[in-house]
Scaffold this motif. Sequence first.
Motif, mmCIF file in Angstrom:
data_model
loop_
_atom_site.group_PDB
_atom_site.id
_atom_site.type_symbol
_atom_site.label_atom_id
_atom_site.label_comp_id
_atom_site.label_asym_id
_atom_site.label_seq_id
_atom_site.Cartn_x
_atom_site.Cartn_y
_atom_site.Cartn_z
ATOM 1 N N ARG A 181 37.898 -13.690 -2.526
ATOM 2 C CA ARG A 181 37.365 -15.005 -1.698
ATOM 3 C C ARG A 181 36.835 -14.610 -0.598
ATOM 4 O O ARG A 181 37.462 -13.829 0.244
ATOM 5 N N ILE A 182 35.717 -15.223 0.082
ATOM 6 C CA ILE A 182 35.223 -15.279 1.082
ATOM 7 C C ILE A 182 36.128 -15.694 2.234
ATOM 8 O O ILE A 182 36.276 -15.066 3.382
ATOM 9 N N THR A 183 36.704 -16.867 1.761
ATOM 10 C CA THR A 183 37.426 -17.593 2.851
ATOM 11 C C THR A 183 39.036 -16.738 3.198
ATOM 12 O O THR A 183 39.524 -17.032 4.382
ATOM 13 N N GLU A 184 39.112 -15.770 2.315
ATOM 14 C CA GLU A 184 40.364 -14.874 2.810
ATOM 15 C C GLU A 184 39.906 -14.201 3.947
ATOM 16 O O GLU A 184 40.769 -13.619 4.735
ATOM 17 N N GLN A 185 38.743 -13.453 3.975
ATOM 18 C CA GLN A 185 38.396 -12.525 5.114
ATOM 19 C C GLN A 185 37.736 -13.580 6.335
ATOM 20 O O GLN A 185 37.484 -12.904 7.435
ATOM 21 N N TRP A 186 37.200 -14.490 5.745
ATOM 22 C CA TRP A 186 36.699 -15.585 6.852
ATOM 23 C C TRP A 186 36.909 -16.740 6.559
ATOM 24 O O TRP A 186 36.463 -17.967 6.189
ATOM 25 N N PRO A 187 38.151 -17.355 7.172
ATOM 26 C CA PRO A 187 38.994 -18.438 6.915
ATOM 27 C C PRO A 187 38.096 -19.835 7.830
ATOM 28 O O PRO A 187 38.539 -20.917 7.252
ATOM 29 N N GLU A 188 37.193 -19.217 8.687
ATOM 30 C CA GLU A 188 36.346 -20.197 9.329
ATOM 31 C C GLU A 188 35.373 -20.808 8.548
ATOM 32 O O GLU A 188 34.344 -21.708 8.784
ATOM 33 N N LEU A 189 35.071 -20.050 7.255
ATOM 34 C CA LEU A 189 33.965 -21.076 6.350
ATOM 35 C C LEU A 189 34.540 -22.141 5.748
ATOM 36 O O LEU A 189 35.076 -22.420 5.240
ATOM 37 N N ASP A 190 33.866 -23.134 6.749
ATOM 38 C CA ASP A 190 34.262 -24.517 6.370
ATOM 39 C C ASP A 190 33.006 -25.185 5.381
ATOM 40 O O ASP A 190 32.132 -24.669 4.892
ATOM 41 N N LEU A 191 33.479 -26.290 4.926
ATOM 42 C CA LEU A 191 32.348 -26.988 3.723
ATOM 43 C C LEU A 191 30.881 -26.909 4.063
ATOM 44 O O LEU A 191 30.027 -26.493 3.545
ATOM 45 N N ALA A 192 30.783 -27.560 5.595
ATOM 46 C CA ALA A 192 29.359 -27.696 5.793
ATOM 47 C C ALA A 192 28.767 -26.501 5.758
ATOM 48 O O ALA A 192 27.489 -26.301 5.314
ATOM 49 N N THR A 193 29.492 -25.419 6.311
ATOM 50 C CA THR A 193 28.920 -23.852 6.532
ATOM 51 C C THR A 193 28.607 -23.724 4.846
ATOM 52 O O THR A 193 27.599 -22.907 4.423
ATOM 53 N N ALA A 194 29.429 -23.767 4.046
ATOM 54 C CA ALA A 194 29.560 -23.650 2.659
ATOM 55 C C ALA A 194 28.177 -23.962 2.051
ATOM 56 O O ALA A 194 27.523 -23.352 1.261
ATOM 57 N N TYR A 195 27.791 -25.330 2.261
ATOM 58 C CA TYR A 195 26.765 -26.020 1.564
ATOM 59 C C TYR A 195 25.408 -25.180 2.230
ATOM 60 O O TYR A 195 24.381 -25.214 1.654
ATOM 61 N N GLN A 196 25.446 -24.751 3.597
ATOM 62 C CA GLN A 196 24.322 -24.174 4.170
ATOM 63 C C GLN A 196 24.010 -23.029 3.302
ATOM 64 O O GLN A 196 22.925 -22.491 3.180
ATOM 65 N N VAL A 197 25.229 -22.113 3.085
ATOM 66 C CA VAL A 197 25.131 -20.873 2.282
ATOM 67 C C VAL A 197 24.321 -21.180 1.104
ATOM 68 O O VAL A 197 23.546 -20.746 0.505
ATOM 69 N N GLN A 198 25.007 -22.158 0.302
ATOM 70 C CA GLN A 198 24.459 -22.625 -0.890
ATOM 71 C C GLN A 198 23.123 -22.699 -0.994
ATOM 72 O O GLN A 198 22.253 -22.281 -1.906
ATOM 73 N N ASP A 199 22.555 -23.673 -0.010
ATOM 74 C CA ASP A 199 21.101 -23.941 0.114
ATOM 75 C C ASP A 199 20.248 -22.799 0.397
ATOM 76 O O ASP A 199 19.380 -22.595 -0.437
#
Length: 260
Positions: free
Chosen positions: A25-43
Amino acid sequence: MTGWTSERVVSELLDRETERRAGGRITEQWPELDLATAYQVQDELVRRKVEAGERVVGVKLGLTSRAKQQRMGIDSPLTAWLTDAMILPAGVPVPLDALIRPRAEPEIVFFMGERLAGPGVSAASALAAVESVHAGFEVIDSRYEDFSFALPDVVADNASSSRFVVGGKAVSPAELDLALEGCLLGIDGAIVDTATGAAVQGHPAEALALAANALGRRGLAIEKGWIVLTGGLTDAVFVERGRTISAEFTHLGSLTLIGA
Ligand code: OOG
Ligand code: MG
């Protein structure tokens, strides 16, 4: 570990997909990955696919049914992108050698006759924008080991998108009560699960409205001509070499998938 950025997550997930490699999981190494950022990654991940020649052909919802939410341990629905490279023509086997550990789930699929832009979209106005309803299978393939992820991880991973099949039978939404549309999921001839359309948010049109409103909050819309997968009706089952997975719907027809 620090040093993660959105750009690095995009590259890592794209590399895992190309190399057919699941990871942590990315969130294990980068717990700051929030939902808004995750959608930016997806886009951005999909923008990179488009840059490489793929075309966006629609959107999918994920985790819209209780069966899926319970299995994945996440109770919020999400949206993700579909591209033409994900289309698996009916009858073509699931290419196991090209994937990591695919699973298949039966879904109710909409073809959009009109553009649909949130906010404020209701199930009724959503359904009015639908041209036809189809049976579908989504083949999901997580870039996380054992499909183990938190919500931002799976959002960043374009919701485990991999392939999808849409049945050729087109039914007008006015002709059906989609909440009551039944689906029998089979493996090698034995029924392993059942659901009705009400499994996804009470009605697949509620799921469609949810997607339009969620995209609307990000300044995006569901375009005319797009395909919308409304979410797995049942839990997903593993695709295996030689295994036949079938979905038989009351009015939408039947589909089969074979792993090869
Ligand atoms: C996430 C994708 C969920 C659905 O239909 O619920 C999804 C996953 O289960 O890996 O596509
Ligand atoms: Mg799905």
